[in-house]
Design a protein around this motif. Sequence first.
Motif, mmCIF file in Angstrom:
data_model
loop_
_atom_site.group_PDB
_atom_site.id
_atom_site.type_symbol
_atom_site.label_atom_id
_atom_site.label_comp_id
_atom_site.label_asym_id
_atom_site.label_seq_id
_atom_site.Cartn_x
_atom_site.Cartn_y
_atom_site.Cartn_z
ATOM 1 N N ALA A 79 0.822 -1.204 0.000
ATOM 2 C CA ALA A 79 0.000 0.000 0.000
ATOM 3 C C ALA A 79 0.859 1.258 0.000
ATOM 4 C CB ALA A 79 -0.923 -0.005 1.221
ATOM 5 N N ALA A 80 1.953 1.254 0.772
ATOM 6 C CA ALA A 80 2.850 2.412 0.789
ATOM 7 C C ALA A 80 3.475 2.626 -0.582
ATOM 8 C CB ALA A 80 3.934 2.209 1.843
ATOM 9 N N LEU A 81 3.833 1.526 -1.225
ATOM 10 C CA LEU A 81 4.396 1.597 -2.576
ATOM 11 C C LEU A 81 3.401 2.239 -3.539
ATOM 12 C CD1 LEU A 81 6.192 -1.324 -4.397
ATOM 13 C CD2 LEU A 81 4.367 -0.107 -5.536
ATOM 14 N N LEU A 82 2.152 1.757 -3.506
ATOM 15 C CA LEU A 82 1.142 2.275 -4.431
ATOM 16 C C LEU A 82 0.743 3.697 -4.075
ATOM 17 C CD1 LEU A 82 -1.114 -0.914 -4.711
ATOM 18 C CD2 LEU A 82 0.578 -0.098 -6.353
ATOM 19 N N GLY A 83 0.692 3.997 -2.769
ATOM 20 C CA GLY A 83 0.326 5.340 -2.348
ATOM 21 C C GLY A 83 1.331 6.386 -2.771
ATOM 22 N N SER A 84 2.604 5.987 -2.904
ATOM 23 C CA SER A 84 3.640 6.943 -3.300
ATOM 24 C C SER A 84 3.541 7.332 -4.767
ATOM 25 C CB SER A 84 5.024 6.346 -3.026
ATOM 26 O OG SER A 84 5.291 5.242 -3.891
ATOM 27 N N LEU A 85 2.755 6.590 -5.552
ATOM 28 C CA LEU A 85 2.667 6.859 -6.986
ATOM 29 C C LEU A 85 1.612 7.908 -7.326
ATOM 30 C CD1 LEU A 85 2.875 3.189 -8.344
ATOM 31 C CD2 LEU A 85 4.716 4.881 -8.208
ATOM 32 N N VAL A 86 0.735 8.239 -6.373
ATOM 33 C CA VAL A 86 -0.342 9.187 -6.670
ATOM 34 C C VAL A 86 -0.059 10.526 -5.995
ATOM 35 C CG1 VAL A 86 -2.059 7.360 -6.911
ATOM 36 C CG2 VAL A 86 -1.718 8.415 -4.684
ATOM 37 N N SER A 87 -0.557 11.574 -6.596
ATOM 38 C CA SER A 87 -0.360 12.922 -6.064
ATOM 39 C C SER A 87 -1.617 13.481 -5.432
ATOM 40 C CB SER A 87 0.093 13.870 -7.186
ATOM 41 O OG SER A 87 1.281 13.396 -7.782
ATOM 42 N N ARG A 88 -2.756 12.832 -5.681
ATOM 43 C CA ARG A 88 -4.018 13.302 -5.129
ATOM 44 C C ARG A 88 -4.669 12.184 -4.331
ATOM 45 N NH1 ARG A 88 -7.911 15.358 -9.544
ATOM 46 N NH2 ARG A 88 -7.613 13.187 -10.204
ATOM 47 N N VAL A 89 -5.295 12.564 -3.231
ATOM 48 C CA VAL A 89 -5.967 11.577 -2.382
ATOM 49 C C VAL A 89 -7.092 10.884 -3.148
ATOM 50 C CG1 VAL A 89 -7.288 11.274 -0.246
ATOM 51 C CG2 VAL A 89 -5.395 12.898 -0.309
ATOM 52 N N GLU A 90 -7.705 11.603 -4.076
ATOM 53 C CA GLU A 90 -8.814 11.038 -4.843
ATOM 54 C C GLU A 90 -8.395 9.857 -5.706
ATOM 55 O OE1 GLU A 90 -7.918 14.150 -4.803
ATOM 56 O OE2 GLU A 90 -9.550 15.259 -3.836
ATOM 57 N N ASP A 91 -7.097 9.770 -6.038
ATOM 58 C CA ASP A 91 -6.625 8.692 -6.910
ATOM 59 C C ASP A 91 -6.194 7.447 -6.148
ATOM 60 O OD1 ASP A 91 -7.001 10.360 -9.075
ATOM 61 O OD2 ASP A 91 -4.954 11.153 -8.981
ATOM 62 N N VAL A 92 -6.219 7.515 -4.814
ATOM 63 C CA VAL A 92 -5.682 6.410 -4.016
ATOM 64 C C VAL A 92 -6.487 5.133 -4.226
ATOM 65 C CG1 VAL A 92 -5.297 5.555 -1.667
ATOM 66 C CG2 VAL A 92 -4.629 7.880 -2.275
ATOM 67 N N GLN A 93 -7.810 5.232 -4.127
ATOM 68 C CA GLN A 93 -8.649 4.033 -4.214
ATOM 69 C C GLN A 93 -8.477 3.326 -5.555
ATOM 70 O OE1 GLN A 93 -10.247 2.643 -1.762
ATOM 71 N NE2 GLN A 93 -9.641 4.295 -0.378
ATOM 72 N N GLN A 94 -8.352 4.092 -6.612
ATOM 73 C CA GLN A 94 -8.145 3.483 -7.923
ATOM 74 C C GLN A 94 -6.797 2.770 -7.994
ATOM 75 O OE1 GLN A 94 -8.402 6.253 -11.158
ATOM 76 N NE2 GLN A 94 -7.745 4.771 -12.710
ATOM 77 N N MET A 95 -5.759 3.378 -7.390
ATOM 78 C CA MET A 95 -4.428 2.795 -7.460
ATOM 79 C C MET A 95 -4.322 1.517 -6.613
ATOM 80 S SD MET A 95 -1.466 2.913 -8.822
ATOM 81 C CE MET A 95 -1.470 4.541 -9.579
ATOM 82 N N ILE A 96 -4.987 1.485 -5.460
ATOM 83 C CA ILE A 96 -4.859 0.304 -4.592
ATOM 84 C C ILE A 96 -5.925 -0.745 -4.888
ATOM 85 C CG2 ILE A 96 -3.847 1.695 -2.753
ATOM 86 C CD1 ILE A 96 -6.489 1.493 -1.255
ATOM 87 N N MET A 97 -6.722 -0.545 -5.947
ATOM 88 C CA MET A 97 -7.759 -1.506 -6.287
ATOM 89 C C MET A 97 -7.214 -2.920 -6.517
ATOM 90 S SD MET A 97 -10.908 -2.137 -6.643
ATOM 91 C CE MET A 97 -11.616 -0.497 -6.641
ATOM 92 N N PRO A 98 -6.072 -3.097 -7.245
ATOM 93 C CA PRO A 98 -5.544 -4.468 -7.396
ATOM 94 C C PRO A 98 -5.208 -5.119 -6.053
ATOM 95 C CG PRO A 98 -4.519 -2.979 -8.978
ATOM 96 C CD PRO A 98 -5.303 -2.123 -8.037
ATOM 97 N N MET A 99 -4.660 -4.337 -5.119
ATOM 98 C CA MET A 99 -4.352 -4.886 -3.795
ATOM 99 C C MET A 99 -5.633 -5.286 -3.064
ATOM 100 S SD MET A 99 -2.645 -2.948 -0.532
ATOM 101 C CE MET A 99 -4.218 -2.166 -0.142
ATOM 102 N N THR A 100 -6.668 -4.460 -3.160
ATOM 103 C CA THR A 100 -7.938 -4.771 -2.514
ATOM 104 C C THR A 100 -8.549 -6.039 -3.087
ATOM 105 O OG1 THR A 100 -8.312 -2.396 -2.188
ATOM 106 C CG2 THR A 100 -10.210 -3.849 -1.933
ATOM 107 N N LEU A 101 -8.454 -6.207 -4.400
ATOM 108 C CA LEU A 101 -8.987 -7.422 -5.032
ATOM 109 C C LEU A 101 -8.256 -8.668 -4.549
ATOM 110 C CD1 LEU A 101 -9.562 -6.180 -8.701
ATOM 111 C CD2 LEU A 101 -11.261 -6.510 -6.888
ATOM 112 N N LEU A 102 -6.944 -8.555 -4.312
ATOM 113 C CA LEU A 102 -6.190 -9.688 -3.768
ATOM 114 C C LEU A 102 -6.709 -10.085 -2.388
ATOM 115 C CD1 LEU A 102 -2.454 -8.929 -4.693
ATOM 116 C CD2 LEU A 102 -3.818 -10.890 -5.436
ATOM 117 N N ILE A 103 -6.962 -9.095 -1.534
ATOM 118 C CA ILE A 103 -7.462 -9.383 -0.190
ATOM 119 C C ILE A 103 -8.851 -10.013 -0.267
ATOM 120 C CG2 ILE A 103 -7.982 -8.403 2.073
ATOM 121 C CD1 ILE A 103 -6.134 -6.081 1.391
ATOM 122 N N VAL A 104 -9.708 -9.457 -1.121
ATOM 123 C CA VAL A 104 -11.062 -9.992 -1.260
ATOM 124 C C VAL A 104 -11.016 -11.428 -1.778
ATOM 125 C CG1 VAL A 104 -13.242 -9.741 -2.509
ATOM 126 C CG2 VAL A 104 -12.103 -7.724 -1.581
#
Length: 416
Positions: free
Chosen positions: A298-323
Amino acid sequence: MREFWIIFKHAFLSKAKTKSFVITTAIMIAGIFLFANISKIIDTVQTMTGGGDDEQVLYVVDESGQLADRLTLQLSGMKVEQSSESKEALIEKLTSEEIDSVLTLAVDSQGVIEAEYTTMSLMDFAIPMQIQEALQSIQTEMKAEELSLNGEQVQTLFTPIQFEQKNVSPSAKSEDELNQARVLVYVLMFVIYLSVIMYSSMIAMDVANEKSSRVMEILISSVSPVKHMFAKVLGIGSLGIVQILIYGLAGFVALKTSATEVPGGFGDFFSFSDLNVGTLIYAAVFFLLGYFLYATLAALLGSLVSRVEDVQQMIMPMTLLIVAAFIIAMTGLGNPEIGYLKYASYFPFFAPLVMFLRVGMLDLPMWEPLLSIAIMLVTIFVLGWFGARVYKGGVLMYGPSRSLKDIKKAIQLGKE
């Protein structure tokens, strides 16, 4: 190390002091105590509103002339009143809410009881079942009298067989152990699943927020991005552990001080008296490993975005893995020996849930959970090393984030 602990402390305290964290924790603790005392609260409300003292009256139209008295003896906890009025007249009183319920009884030519229960309540389930059981007992008595059977002879007709189930599988547990393990594994799987999602997302959001506010530029000028990443992961992770311990302590106190006593039921189901303590140890181990695995990602993916609004889209693959891990683990609650569970338990992103399910419900050889733990440790190390390289350049990237292709750009920027 001084800079590391400063960031660690800031990550921990800044989140712990937020209104959302305090309110969420307070609501969860209140919910735990409410759940533990729900029966007592319902009884108190019924007493205050007068609903608990009203005895329901069952009006019976006995066309056979031989069932009403027997039914009165069977339904000792309910007032039964035999009515001389017609069924139609009682139905009119029922629709006008003058009475609670009507029961019409008859016996056909073969001696079989025919009953019709009428009520206005949409949620009336318990009383019809109680009446049906009572009438079934009366039916048995009537047939026994017809066949000239005494009480002992009737009892022999319902003598249960002696049936014992044994499992000679080396990974099998006893039925009591399996039932208790299933409950604990189910609860702890939810804890691991929700915690990993919540705290991992919190890390990604925190990193993106610091970048969007330009605070990151100040931080990395005095501390290396690698220290910053791991201090944030450990800080928020520690906060998560503290929050879970608070919930656990609240649950323990709620059960011990609960005014609700359910003998042989809910309390016994959650007693865990025969459960191996090793299951709890494995729960803690897989929770920590699962958190650090996904938090680093998550820290890796969070470092790639500049806006908080883009976080959920960027971490979506990680969320799908957990689900996906959670769904796979849930399918094994009924049968933890399914073949694909064994293979999934060695996949590092599924192991925190799937291997914990298997080790909690089966007596596995020691090498299986240890191998899964070793694979996760290696994955965390590799992901940490790779994540540090991405994080080093990612925190310096600004502008719209397009996709995971930005990882390559972040690595190249980190080298410069």
